[in-house]
Design a protein around this motif. Structure first.
Motif, mmCIF file in Angstrom:
data_model
loop_
_atom_site.group_PDB
_atom_site.id
_atom_site.type_symbol
_atom_site.label_atom_id
_atom_site.label_comp_id
_atom_site.label_asym_id
_atom_site.label_seq_id
_atom_site.Cartn_x
_atom_site.Cartn_y
_atom_site.Cartn_z
ATOM 1 N N LEU A 1 -70.264 74.258 -50.376
ATOM 2 C CA LEU A 1 -70.711 76.056 -49.961
ATOM 3 C C LEU A 1 -71.387 75.866 -49.292
ATOM 4 O O LEU A 1 -72.372 76.290 -48.815
ATOM 5 C CB LEU A 1 -70.233 76.723 -51.153
ATOM 6 N N VAL A 2 -72.858 74.629 -48.868
ATOM 7 C CA VAL A 2 -74.074 74.609 -48.413
ATOM 8 C C VAL A 2 -74.050 75.336 -47.575
ATOM 9 O O VAL A 2 -74.231 75.902 -46.558
ATOM 10 C CB VAL A 2 -74.807 73.144 -49.261
ATOM 11 N N HIS A 3 -72.796 74.409 -46.708
ATOM 12 C CA HIS A 3 -72.444 74.707 -45.161
ATOM 13 C C HIS A 3 -71.487 75.521 -44.734
ATOM 14 O O HIS A 3 -70.471 74.934 -44.481
ATOM 15 C CB HIS A 3 -72.638 72.762 -44.443
ATOM 16 N N GLU B 1 -65.057 68.749 -42.528
ATOM 17 C CA GLU B 1 -65.153 69.920 -42.679
ATOM 18 C C GLU B 1 -66.733 70.397 -42.179
ATOM 19 O O GLU B 1 -66.276 71.399 -41.006
ATOM 20 C CB GLU B 1 -64.699 71.160 -44.506
ATOM 21 N N ALA B 2 -66.705 70.492 -42.100
ATOM 22 C CA ALA B 2 -68.806 71.219 -41.871
ATOM 23 C C ALA B 2 -68.731 70.670 -40.120
ATOM 24 O O ALA B 2 -68.972 71.203 -39.004
ATOM 25 C CB ALA B 2 -69.746 71.111 -41.823
ATOM 26 N N TRP B 3 -68.186 69.017 -40.220
ATOM 27 C CA TRP B 3 -68.442 68.738 -38.542
ATOM 28 C C TRP B 3 -67.014 69.704 -37.770
ATOM 29 O O TRP B 3 -67.499 69.875 -36.737
ATOM 30 C CB TRP B 3 -68.822 67.355 -38.554
ATOM 31 N N PHE B 4 -66.432 69.388 -38.117
ATOM 32 C CA PHE B 4 -64.847 69.584 -36.904
ATOM 33 C C PHE B 4 -64.371 70.585 -37.498
ATOM 34 O O PHE B 4 -63.267 70.611 -36.400
ATOM 35 C CB PHE B 4 -64.075 68.503 -37.771
ATOM 36 N N VAL B 5 -64.602 71.303 -38.348
ATOM 37 C CA VAL B 5 -63.746 72.700 -38.000
ATOM 38 C C VAL B 5 -64.153 74.053 -37.070
ATOM 39 O O VAL B 5 -62.991 74.175 -36.449
ATOM 40 C CB VAL B 5 -63.864 73.707 -39.979
ATOM 41 N N MET C 1 -79.427 75.974 -42.387
ATOM 42 C CA MET C 1 -80.041 74.077 -42.513
ATOM 43 C C MET C 1 -78.969 73.603 -41.778
ATOM 44 O O MET C 1 -77.575 74.311 -41.222
ATOM 45 C CB MET C 1 -79.267 74.010 -43.821
ATOM 46 N N SER C 2 -79.573 73.133 -40.537
ATOM 47 C CA SER C 2 -78.925 72.745 -39.804
ATOM 48 C C SER C 2 -77.401 71.961 -40.100
ATOM 49 O O SER C 2 -77.264 70.939 -42.008
ATOM 50 C CB SER C 2 -79.621 71.584 -38.620
ATOM 51 N N LEU C 3 -76.523 71.176 -39.364
ATOM 52 C CA LEU C 3 -75.908 70.014 -39.778
ATOM 53 C C LEU C 3 -76.147 68.704 -39.243
ATOM 54 O O LEU C 3 -75.949 68.265 -40.997
ATOM 55 C CB LEU C 3 -74.921 70.749 -38.325
ATOM 56 N N ILE C 4 -76.983 68.815 -39.151
ATOM 57 C CA ILE C 4 -77.977 67.232 -39.881
ATOM 58 C C ILE C 4 -78.723 67.405 -40.754
ATOM 59 O O ILE C 4 -78.118 65.946 -41.643
ATOM 60 C CB ILE C 4 -79.179 66.973 -38.310
ATOM 61 N N LEU C 5 -79.372 67.919 -41.344
ATOM 62 C CA LEU C 5 -79.544 68.021 -42.946
ATOM 63 C C LEU C 5 -78.836 68.169 -43.647
ATOM 64 O O LEU C 5 -79.029 67.593 -44.604
ATOM 65 C CB LEU C 5 -80.549 69.299 -42.683
ATOM 66 N N PHE C 6 -77.575 68.806 -43.320
ATOM 67 C CA PHE C 6 -76.564 68.537 -44.323
ATOM 68 C C PHE C 6 -75.412 67.418 -44.167
ATOM 69 O O PHE C 6 -76.044 66.921 -45.468
ATOM 70 C CB PHE C 6 -75.095 69.600 -43.977
ATOM 71 N N THR C 7 -75.728 66.706 -43.402
ATOM 72 C CA THR C 7 -75.329 65.714 -42.981
ATOM 73 C C THR C 7 -76.196 64.307 -44.116
ATOM 74 O O THR C 7 -76.003 63.463 -44.814
ATOM 75 C CB THR C 7 -75.038 65.195 -41.779
ATOM 76 N N VAL C 8 -77.380 64.935 -43.756
ATOM 77 C CA VAL C 8 -78.488 63.559 -44.698
ATOM 78 C C VAL C 8 -78.359 63.890 -46.300
ATOM 79 O O VAL C 8 -78.633 63.358 -47.012
ATOM 80 C CB VAL C 8 -80.130 64.953 -44.223
#
Length: 178
Positions: free
Chosen positions: A139-141, A61-65, A1-8
């Protein structure tokens, strides 16, 4: 799953929480019209902050770590998070107008014993669902720091404040429905 989809996914979850607040407000008006009494208002802002923090923390956490998507972890956690959503809707359906994000009891009104509330060994199914979701969703991402922080803070809030306050209010104002 992409970071964009996780954001959605996180944004859709946030939107769903806003819908829950609207439903809760409607149910509160219904309860107050029937003499409902609200208890334990002091911890509600902390609950809102904690649940908002879960969503924002998972994103940050998903975007900046940054955290990778690990398929062997992420896909099962997504399935669990989605099952938790189904569980939340089951709880809302089972409690009907008595479901609320606040502690509001209509004196003399019977407690519901349908849906997940029919299991005597699980007195607070909604809080179990929230606890599981609070682990699974981040934990999905692979946002494990958010999952741990939410779990610890949620346990403190639920066990130290919310559940005891809710049980006191229910003992004071309700009867049990067979």
């Amino acid at each position: 799953m992409s970071l964009i989809l996780f954001t959605v996914l996180i944004l859709v979850t946030g939107g769903e929480r806003i819908v829950e607040l609207v439903v809760s407000k409607r149910h509160a008006a219904w309860a107050f019209a029937r003499g409902g009494i609200e208890s334990a208002r002091g911890h509600f802002p902390a609950m809102v902050t904690l649940h908002t923090g879960l969503l924002l923390g998972a994103l940050a956490e998903a975007w900046f770590v940054p955290r990778p998507f690990i398929p062997g972890l992420g896909w099962p956690m997504l399935a669990i998070a989605l099952l938790c959503q189904a569980g939340r809707y089951w709880v809302i359906w089972a409690l009907g107008n008595q479901w609320n994000t606040r502690v509001i009891v209509v004196p003399g009104m019977a407690l519901q014993r349908r849906g997940p509330y029919r299991f005597a060994w699980l007195p607070h199914p909604n809080y179990l669902i929230v606890a599981i979701e609070g682990i699974a969703l981040p934990l999905v991402h692979t946002a494990w720091i958010t999952a741990i922080a939410f779990t610890v803070l949620n346990a403190i809030l639920l066990l130290g404040f919310r559940i005891p306050a809710e049980e006191r209010a229910l003992r004071a104002g309700s009867t049990v429905q067979a």
